[in-house]
Design a protein around this motif. Structure first.
Motif, mmCIF file in Angstrom:
data_model
loop_
_atom_site.group_PDB
_atom_site.id
_atom_site.type_symbol
_atom_site.label_atom_id
_atom_site.label_comp_id
_atom_site.label_asym_id
_atom_site.label_seq_id
_atom_site.Cartn_x
_atom_site.Cartn_y
_atom_site.Cartn_z
ATOM 1 N N LEU A 1 39.607 50.502 8.602
ATOM 2 C CA LEU A 1 40.642 51.242 8.639
ATOM 3 C C LEU A 1 41.840 50.333 9.010
ATOM 4 O O LEU A 1 42.805 50.647 8.258
ATOM 5 C CB LEU A 1 40.460 52.010 10.300
ATOM 6 N N ASN A 2 41.714 48.984 9.445
ATOM 7 C CA ASN A 2 42.599 47.998 9.663
ATOM 8 C C ASN A 2 43.160 47.708 8.146
ATOM 9 O O ASN A 2 44.309 47.442 7.730
ATOM 10 C CB ASN A 2 42.267 46.785 10.275
ATOM 11 N N TYR A 3 42.280 47.393 7.253
ATOM 12 C CA TYR A 3 42.490 47.140 5.766
ATOM 13 C C TYR A 3 43.536 48.310 5.122
ATOM 14 O O TYR A 3 44.643 47.994 4.669
ATOM 15 C CB TYR A 3 41.276 47.084 5.097
ATOM 16 N N PHE A 4 43.080 49.386 5.362
ATOM 17 C CA PHE A 4 43.968 50.521 4.346
ATOM 18 C C PHE A 4 45.326 50.864 5.326
ATOM 19 O O PHE A 4 45.820 51.253 4.636
ATOM 20 C CB PHE A 4 43.089 51.721 4.475
ATOM 21 N N ALA B 1 53.102 45.026 8.554
ATOM 22 C CA ALA B 1 51.668 45.897 8.382
ATOM 23 C C ALA B 1 50.518 45.239 9.247
ATOM 24 O O ALA B 1 49.668 46.018 9.617
ATOM 25 C CB ALA B 1 51.215 45.400 6.988
ATOM 26 N N LEU B 2 50.411 43.788 9.166
ATOM 27 C CA LEU B 2 49.285 43.484 10.139
ATOM 28 C C LEU B 2 49.593 43.790 11.515
ATOM 29 O O LEU B 2 48.666 44.153 12.342
ATOM 30 C CB LEU B 2 49.627 41.892 10.283
ATOM 31 N N VAL B 3 50.819 43.867 12.223
ATOM 32 C CA VAL B 3 51.210 44.539 13.523
ATOM 33 C C VAL B 3 50.542 45.866 13.781
ATOM 34 O O VAL B 3 49.833 46.327 14.636
ATOM 35 C CB VAL B 3 52.570 44.157 14.019
ATOM 36 N N ALA B 4 50.861 46.400 12.532
ATOM 37 C CA ALA B 4 50.756 48.080 12.586
ATOM 38 C C ALA B 4 49.349 48.355 12.752
ATOM 39 O O ALA B 4 48.759 49.168 13.483
ATOM 40 C CB ALA B 4 51.316 48.984 11.526
ATOM 41 N N ALA B 5 48.344 47.558 11.615
ATOM 42 C CA ALA B 5 47.216 47.944 11.597
ATOM 43 C C ALA B 5 46.597 47.384 12.922
ATOM 44 O O ALA B 5 45.532 48.002 13.215
ATOM 45 C CB ALA B 5 46.617 46.839 10.328
ATOM 46 N N LEU B 6 46.622 46.238 13.373
ATOM 47 C CA LEU B 6 46.039 45.850 14.572
ATOM 48 C C LEU B 6 46.567 46.647 15.963
ATOM 49 O O LEU B 6 45.968 46.414 17.002
ATOM 50 C CB LEU B 6 46.386 44.322 14.804
ATOM 51 N N ASP C 1 30.978 51.114 14.376
ATOM 52 C CA ASP C 1 32.420 51.124 14.909
ATOM 53 C C ASP C 1 33.064 49.905 14.288
ATOM 54 O O ASP C 1 34.354 49.857 14.046
ATOM 55 C CB ASP C 1 32.350 51.245 16.308
ATOM 56 N N PHE C 2 32.516 48.780 14.253
ATOM 57 C CA PHE C 2 33.089 47.616 13.708
ATOM 58 C C PHE C 2 33.378 47.793 12.378
ATOM 59 O O PHE C 2 34.650 47.386 11.946
ATOM 60 C CB PHE C 2 32.002 46.388 13.834
ATOM 61 N N ALA D 1 43.299 43.087 8.058
ATOM 62 C CA ALA D 1 44.621 43.655 7.931
ATOM 63 C C ALA D 1 45.375 42.703 6.892
ATOM 64 O O ALA D 1 46.314 43.218 6.239
ATOM 65 C CB ALA D 1 45.205 43.486 9.322
ATOM 66 N N PHE D 2 45.099 41.453 6.921
ATOM 67 C CA PHE D 2 45.892 40.406 6.153
ATOM 68 C C PHE D 2 45.627 40.830 4.678
ATOM 69 O O PHE D 2 46.676 40.686 3.983
ATOM 70 C CB PHE D 2 45.601 39.056 6.532
#
Length: 108
Positions: free
Chosen positions: A10-13, A52-57, A3-4, A89-90
């Motif tokens: 998922l955060n990256y993409f 993008a960071l906010v959306a991914a996290l 899961d990690f 995400a960054f």
């Protein structure tokens, strides 16, 4: 542990997709708005990084709250996981910006 890694990827993409999608659609909008699309796309790719960071996290408040809870609770493993999620995400947002620069062939 699966899961990690799935959350990290998922955060990256998600961050990559926000930057690429927002910039490409913004460039189309700039074209229809009679502005130079290349300049608008470069500017948008830089401005969309934080979003993008906010959306991914999933919202920065949840991440900050998680830091507080896990640091005060002594769960440093969880803090490390949150840092990896933020870095993932960054990097996704940064790669999106680099791809846009490559697409428009340089600095405008």
């Amino acid at each position: 542990m699966g899961d990690f890694w799935s959350t990290t990827i998922l955060n990256y993409f998600i961050a990559l997709g926000v930057v690429l999608g927002g910039t490409l659609l913004g460039g189309i909008g700039a074209f229809f708005g009679n502005e130079p699309p290349m300049y608008a796309m470069l500017k948008l790719s830089e401005q969309l990084k934080i979003w993008a960071l906010v959306a991914a996290l999933g919202g920065t408040f949840d991440t900050i709250k998680s830091f507080e809870v896990h640091i005060l609770g002594g769960h440093l493993h969880q803090v490390f996981q949150q840092l990896v999620f933020i870095l993932s995400a960054f990097f996704g947002a940064h790669v999106g910006t680099v791809l846009i620069r490559w697409l428009i062939q340089g600095d405008w």
